[in-house]
Scaffold this active site. Structure first.
Site, mmCIF file in Angstrom:
data_model
loop_
_atom_site.group_PDB
_atom_site.id
_atom_site.type_symbol
_atom_site.label_atom_id
_atom_site.label_comp_id
_atom_site.label_asym_id
_atom_site.label_seq_id
_atom_site.Cartn_x
_atom_site.Cartn_y
_atom_site.Cartn_z
ATOM 1 N N ASN A 1 50.661 58.367 51.911
ATOM 2 C CA ASN A 1 50.060 57.978 53.181
ATOM 3 C C ASN A 1 49.588 59.254 53.863
ATOM 4 O O ASN A 1 50.399 60.112 54.188
ATOM 5 C CB ASN A 1 51.067 57.257 54.080
ATOM 6 C CG ASN A 1 51.531 55.950 53.479
ATOM 7 O OD1 ASN A 1 50.739 55.197 52.935
ATOM 8 N ND2 ASN A 1 52.819 55.672 53.575
ATOM 9 N N HIS B 1 52.789 67.891 56.670
ATOM 10 C CA HIS B 1 52.973 68.701 55.461
ATOM 11 C C HIS B 1 52.499 67.884 54.253
ATOM 12 O O HIS B 1 52.853 66.708 54.114
ATOM 13 C CB HIS B 1 54.454 69.071 55.301
ATOM 14 C CG HIS B 1 54.685 70.129 54.271
ATOM 15 N ND1 HIS B 1 54.981 71.434 54.584
ATOM 16 C CD2 HIS B 1 54.645 70.090 52.913
ATOM 17 C CE1 HIS B 1 55.133 72.143 53.486
ATOM 18 N NE2 HIS B 1 54.923 71.336 52.446
ATOM 19 N N GLN C 1 55.079 60.080 48.000
ATOM 20 C CA GLN C 1 56.377 59.477 47.718
ATOM 21 C C GLN C 1 56.354 58.775 46.363
ATOM 22 O O GLN C 1 55.294 58.443 45.840
ATOM 23 C CB GLN C 1 56.751 58.475 48.816
ATOM 24 C CG GLN C 1 56.863 59.078 50.202
ATOM 25 C CD GLN C 1 57.340 58.064 51.227
ATOM 26 O OE1 GLN C 1 58.412 57.479 51.099
ATOM 27 N NE2 GLN C 1 56.526 57.844 52.259
#
Length: 346
Positions: A150, A161, A165
């Protein structure tokens, strides 16, 4: 009137869903909500960022002084290894199942200021091989491994940063279950893979192709719902992410850099999106009907501040878009492959 420049519906053969396309609406005046853009140049290191090297995270763990990628188990993962002692319910209207799994965070770079298009091909190759290594490890235990990112506050990303995932679990997620069913049904009818045949036709037509190289193609799918939605498809017969070899990994890195650079250059901003890879479940006895692919779902519509909202008709009926897939593809093809930040500093 040019082809498709009229109201019509298109079917997504992967999901079985339809999308209503209304190109004439793209010319309407916009008086709706706009999003704020963040033009602040981030530092290479942020002292209070929980993903930067050597910084402390919420669980009192200290990150190593990593130099390329860094992977750790999500401190607040949506899935855990623990199996709850659930009470059995036999009512079909209240069906449920316990879910276990593992959630990992993948930091793409120690540099807090960079996003995917600002990383080098070598740095992105390391990201791809890190995805592959983690996929292979998790595939020993879990049937479904979701690699995703995302990007941007609009997409709910809480940390700028550069990171993504990986969620792994045994159950078949709804998207994977639908894609498996529809690809298998097509394979049984045609004795060939749905996405393999689709890619061949898109390459022959070349209307919606954004960029390609020896092993990968990025295109706007015919059935796209989001304004600048794209797919990355493997040219080779790859069905799971763990099957990517080193040459294909480097080739993928180059394509990811080009596609995301074009995204940023559409509106000269850090283009937000949700991106994820769809692999064949590892438990299939035969996954011949599958082809590895990634979906990019960016929300921007008209500018860096105007977002496409999936509301009203989209939530209650079916997806609807104003910008045709062909027009979106043309805009992305015309976007520069040199990042706008590099042009500004040149």
């Amino acid at each position: 009137m040019t082809q498709f420049e009229y109201t019509h519906r298109r079917k997504n053969p992967l999901s079985g869903d339809w999308v209503l396309v209304s190109p004439h609406r793209n010319n309407r005046p916009w008086l709706g909500a706009t999003e704020q853009t963040n033009s602040v140049q981030l530092p290479s290191y942020q002292h209070d960022c929980p993903l930067c090297p050597s910084n402390e995270r919420a669980n009192d763990t200290t990150n190593p002084d990593y130099q390329d990628t860094f992977v750790f188990v999500n401190d607040f993962g949506a899935l855990t290894h623990e199996l709850a002692q659930a009470t059995e319910i036999t009512d079909e209207l209240f069906d449920y199942q316990a879910a276990t799994g593992e959630c990992r965070v993948v930091c793409y770079s120690p540099d807090h200021s960079k996003t995917m298009p600002e990383l080098s091909v070598n740095e992105l190759t390391k990201v791809v091989t890190t995805w592959r290594e983690n996929y292979l490890k998790l595939a020993k235990t879990y049937a479904n491994i979701h690699i995703f990112e995302n990007k941007g506050e609009i997409m709910g990303c809480s940390q700028p940063h550069p990171h993504g995932q990986i969620w792994a679990h045994q159950h078949a997620s709804s998207e994977i279950a639908n894609e498996d069913t529809n690809q298998l049904s097509y394979f049984k009818r045609n004795e060939s893979s749905l996405l393999g045949d689709y890619l061949s036709k898109e390459l022959a037509n070349n209307t919606r192709i954004i960029c390609q190289n020896e092993h990968w193609v990025a295109l706007v799918p015919f059935w796209a719902a989001w304004p600048f939605e794209t797919m990355i498809l493997a040219k080779d017969d790859i069905r799971q992410f763990g099957q990517i070899d080193n040459q294909q990994a480097k080739s993928l890195a180059a394509l990811l850099k080009e596609l995301t650079t074009r995204y940023d250059n559409v509106f000269n901003c850090s283009f937000p999106y949700s991106m994820g890879w769809h692999s064949a479940p590892t438990t299939l006895e035969d996954d011949s009907h599958w082809r590895l692919h990634a979906h990019f779902y960016p929300p921007l519509l008209r500018s860096a501040t105007v977002k496409k909202h999936m509301v009203g008709y989209e939530m209650l009926a079916e997806s609807q878009r104003d910008l045709s897939a062909e027009t979106a593809a043309d805009i992305l093809k015309k976007a520069s492959t040199v990042h706008f930040k590099q042009i500004k500093t040149a």
